[in-house]
Design a protein around this motif. Structure first.
Motif, PDB file in Angstrom:
ATOM      1  N   UNK A   1       0.842  -1.188   0.000  1.00 26.28           N
ATOM      2  CA  UNK A   1       0.000   0.000   0.000  1.00 26.28           C
ATOM      3  C   UNK A   1       0.881   1.243   0.000  1.00 26.28           C
ATOM      4  N   UNK A   2       0.703   2.122  -0.980  1.00 25.72           N
ATOM      5  CA  UNK A   2       1.551   3.298  -1.094  1.00 25.72           C
ATOM      6  C   UNK A   2       1.080   4.386  -0.134  1.00 25.72           C
ATOM      7  N   UNK A   3       2.018   5.265   0.236  1.00 18.02           N
ATOM      8  CA  UNK A   3       1.688   6.367   1.131  1.00 18.02           C
ATOM      9  C   UNK A   3       0.826   7.384   0.400  1.00 18.02           C
ATOM     10  N   UNK A   4       0.005   8.129   1.132  1.00 13.11           N
ATOM     11  CA  UNK A   4      -0.791   9.182   0.486  1.00 13.11           C
ATOM     12  C   UNK A   4       0.113  10.201  -0.192  1.00 13.11           C
ATOM     13  N   UNK A   5      -0.378  10.770  -1.274  1.00 16.33           N
ATOM     14  CA  UNK A   5       0.343  11.864  -1.916  1.00 16.33           C
ATOM     15  C   UNK A   5       0.268  13.102  -1.023  1.00 16.33           C
ATOM     16  N   UNK A   6       1.271  13.940  -1.140  1.00 12.44           N
ATOM     17  CA  UNK A   6       1.319  15.185  -0.370  1.00 12.44           C
ATOM     18  C   UNK A   6       1.156  16.353  -1.332  1.00 12.44           C
ATOM     19  N   UNK A   7       0.174  17.211  -1.056  1.00 13.69           N
ATOM     20  CA  UNK A   7       0.018  18.441  -1.834  1.00 13.69           C
ATOM     21  C   UNK A   7       0.286  19.611  -0.907  1.00 13.69           C
ATOM     22  N   UNK A   8       1.362  20.344  -1.163  1.00 11.24           N
ATOM     23  CA  UNK A   8       1.675  21.553  -0.410  1.00 11.24           C
ATOM     24  C   UNK A   8       0.921  22.700  -1.081  1.00 11.24           C
ATOM     25  N   UNK A   9      -0.054  23.237  -0.363  1.00  9.32           N
ATOM     26  CA  UNK A   9      -0.983  24.200  -0.959  1.00  9.32           C
ATOM     27  C   UNK A   9      -0.704  25.602  -0.438  1.00  9.32           C
ATOM     28  N   UNK A  10      -0.340  26.493  -1.363  1.00 13.25           N
ATOM     29  CA  UNK A  10      -0.057  27.886  -1.020  1.00 13.25           C
ATOM     30  C   UNK A  10      -1.218  28.770  -1.468  1.00 13.25           C
ATOM     31  N   UNK A  11      -1.399  29.912  -0.798  1.00 13.57           N
ATOM     32  CA  UNK A  11      -2.503  30.790  -1.190  1.00 13.57           C
ATOM     33  C   UNK A  11      -2.401  31.282  -2.627  1.00 13.57           C
ATOM     34  N   UNK A  12      -1.190  31.410  -3.140  1.00 12.44           N
ATOM     35  CA  UNK A  12      -1.017  31.954  -4.490  1.00 12.44           C
ATOM     36  C   UNK A  12      -0.624  33.406  -4.417  1.00 12.44           C
ATOM     37  N   UNK A  13      -0.387  34.004  -5.549  1.00  8.65           N
ATOM     38  CA  UNK A  13       0.002  35.412  -5.559  1.00  8.65           C
ATOM     39  C   UNK A  13       0.528  35.821  -6.907  1.00  8.65           C
ATOM     40  N   UNK A  14       0.666  37.128  -7.050  1.00 10.23           N
ATOM     41  CA  UNK A  14       1.142  37.673  -8.324  1.00 10.23           C
ATOM     42  C   UNK A  14       2.665  37.810  -8.358  1.00 10.23           C
ATOM     43  N   UNK A  15       3.305  37.674  -7.207  1.00 11.09           N
ATOM     44  CA  UNK A  15       4.745  37.895  -7.124  1.00 11.09           C
ATOM     45  C   UNK A  15       5.495  36.648  -7.592  1.00 11.09           C
ATOM     46  N   UNK A  16       6.233  36.751  -8.696  1.00 14.51           N
ATOM     47  CA  UNK A  16       6.985  35.580  -9.187  1.00 14.51           C
ATOM     48  C   UNK A  16       7.987  35.053  -8.171  1.00 14.51           C
ATOM     49  N   UNK A  17       8.537  35.959  -7.336  1.00 14.96           N
ATOM     50  CA  UNK A  17       9.484  35.517  -6.309  1.00 14.96           C
ATOM     51  C   UNK A  17       8.804  34.613  -5.288  1.00 14.96           C
ATOM     52  N   UNK A  18       7.569  34.950  -4.946  1.00 15.02           N
ATOM     53  CA  UNK A  18       6.838  34.130  -3.981  1.00 15.02           C
ATOM     54  C   UNK A  18       6.588  32.743  -4.544  1.00 15.02           C
ATOM     55  N   UNK A  19       6.167  32.682  -5.801  1.00 13.18           N
ATOM     56  CA  UNK A  19       5.914  31.394  -6.446  1.00 13.18           C
ATOM     57  C   UNK A  19       7.206  30.585  -6.518  1.00 13.18           C
ATOM     58  N   UNK A  20       8.304  31.238  -6.872  1.00 14.98           N
ATOM     59  CA  UNK A  20       9.588  30.542  -6.968  1.00 14.98           C
ATOM     60  C   UNK A  20      10.047  30.031  -5.609  1.00 14.98           C
ATOM     61  N   UNK A  21       9.803  30.811  -4.554  1.00 11.90           N
ATOM     62  CA  UNK A  21      10.201  30.404  -3.207  1.00 11.90           C
ATOM     63  C   UNK A  21       9.409  29.189  -2.746  1.00 11.90           C
ATOM     64  N   UNK A  22       8.093  29.214  -2.960  1.00  9.18           N
ATOM     65  CA  UNK A  22       7.259  28.071  -2.574  1.00  9.18           C
ATOM     66  C   UNK A  22       7.665  26.829  -3.353  1.00  9.18           C
ATOM     67  N   UNK A  23       7.917  26.992  -4.638  1.00 13.67           N
ATOM     68  CA  UNK A  23       8.337  25.860  -5.472  1.00 13.67           C
ATOM     69  C   UNK A  23       9.660  25.284  -4.979  1.00 13.67           C
ATOM     70  N   UNK A  24      10.585  26.168  -4.583  1.00 16.12           N
ATOM     71  CA  UNK A  24      11.872  25.705  -4.050  1.00 16.12           C
ATOM     72  C   UNK A  24      11.693  24.996  -2.710  1.00 16.12           C
ATOM     73  N   UNK A  25      10.775  25.481  -1.885  1.00 16.87           N
ATOM     74  CA  UNK A  25      10.506  24.816  -0.609  1.00 16.87           C
ATOM     75  C   UNK A  25       9.985  23.405  -0.839  1.00 16.87           C
ATOM     76  N   UNK A  26       9.091  23.242  -1.788  1.00 21.22           N
ATOM     77  CA  UNK A  26       8.547  21.916  -2.078  1.00 21.22           C
ATOM     78  C   UNK A  26       9.642  20.999  -2.627  1.00 21.22           C
ATOM     79  N   UNK A  27      10.598  21.568  -3.349  1.00 16.47           N
ATOM     80  CA  UNK A  27      11.745  20.775  -3.796  1.00 16.47           C
ATOM     81  C   UNK A  27      12.546  20.262  -2.602  1.00 16.47           C
ATOM     82  N   UNK A  28      12.649  21.084  -1.553  1.00 18.51           N
ATOM     83  CA  UNK A  28      13.325  20.638  -0.322  1.00 18.51           C
ATOM     84  C   UNK A  28      12.565  19.476   0.322  1.00 18.51           C
ATOM     85  N   UNK A  29      11.238  19.557   0.295  1.00 17.22           N
ATOM     86  CA  UNK A  29      10.423  18.468   0.844  1.00 17.22           C
ATOM     87  C   UNK A  29      10.684  17.183   0.067  1.00 17.22           C
TER      88      UNK A  29
END
Length: 247
Positions: free
Chosen positions: A1-29
């Motif tokens: 039985x496989x483990x549940x998938x993990x979805x890291x859910x961010x509020x979103x935003x217009x700032x490309x830096x914010x999106x890039x930071x969240x994406x990098x954090x999920x890469x760390x996960x």
């Protein structure tokens, strides 16, 4: 039985830096748990959207998903948006067991990340002496959420044997500029601000601007993509995965 998938859910935003930071954090996960299916998703504006990610996981055959909201405080409206999105996804995919964990929140373990970010800022500005700290958070209409930030601020001050004030970018007083001016009114001149934000954005920039105008000597970058924050995401996921297990 496989483990549940993990979805890291961010509020979103217009700032490309914010999106890039969240994406990098999920890469760390992902780096910490390469055995897990880990996805990043945004509630609005940024891509991929939450609906797109859930649909993709359902098509890939996943039958369990744990959503970890990337929020540092359990702010009412944002938490409500997450709950509604998860409910709608479950109704769209009746065979998919999907639940949301508690928000990421603020952990005492994040104090080390704050220290690291602040040391970087102090080095850039060649600051060698501090006599007060301000911990800047987003702020909320929820008094308990603000108390969580204030409690972490006290822990941070005790860690460095310095007076500290919690400040907020929205809703609750004091703002960062007010907090810095209050310390300056006491005769303190070497006041640094720690940014208790997950990623850059309009609120982060405004908090920094007000602090600098009031005379702060340095403002740290947000927590961002750091292994300790990634471990916090996985800790929330682990509790959420256990709750999916049938009793």
């Amino acid at each position: 039985m496989s483990a549940p998938a993990l979805v890291a859910l961010a509020p979103g935003g217009r700032d490309p830096q914010a999106v890039a930071t969240v994406t990098a954090l999920v890469a760390e996960v992902r780096a910490l748990r390469p055995d897990l299916r880990v996805e990043v998703a945004f509630l609005e504006r940024a891509r991929p959207s939450f609906d797109t990610v859930v649909d993709r996981l359902a098509r890939a055959g996943h039958d369990e998903v744990v959503v970890v909201p990337l929020l540092l405080t359990n702010e009412g409206s944002a938490s409500g948006d997450v709950a509604r999105a998860v409910l709608a996804a479950g109704e769209r995919h009746p065979g998919l067991r999907i639940s949301a964990s508690e928000v990421l929140g603020v952990s005492p373990s994040f104090l080390g990340v704050l220290d690291e970010r602040l040391r970087d800022a102090l080095r850039v500005h060649r600051v060698r002496e501090l006599d007060a700290l301000v911990l800047a958070g987003e702020g909320s209409g929820d008094a308990l959420a603000n108390q969580t930030v204030a409690r972490l601020a006290r822990m941070w001050g005790a860690r460095h044997h310095l007076p500290v004030t919690a400040a907020y970018a929205t809703t609750a007083p004091p703002a960062t500029g007010e907090a810095v001016r209050a310390f300056r009114g006491q005769g303190r001149r070497h006041i640094a601000v720690g940014s208790l934000f997950l990623a850059p954005g309009a609120l982060t920039s405004r908090a920094a601007e007000l602090a600098l105008e009031a005379g702060a000597v340095a403002i740290s970058e947000p927590l961002g993509a750091h292994p300790e924050v990634a471990r916090g995401v996985l800790a929330r996921y682990a509790v959420g995965a256990v709750e999916l297990v049938p009793v």
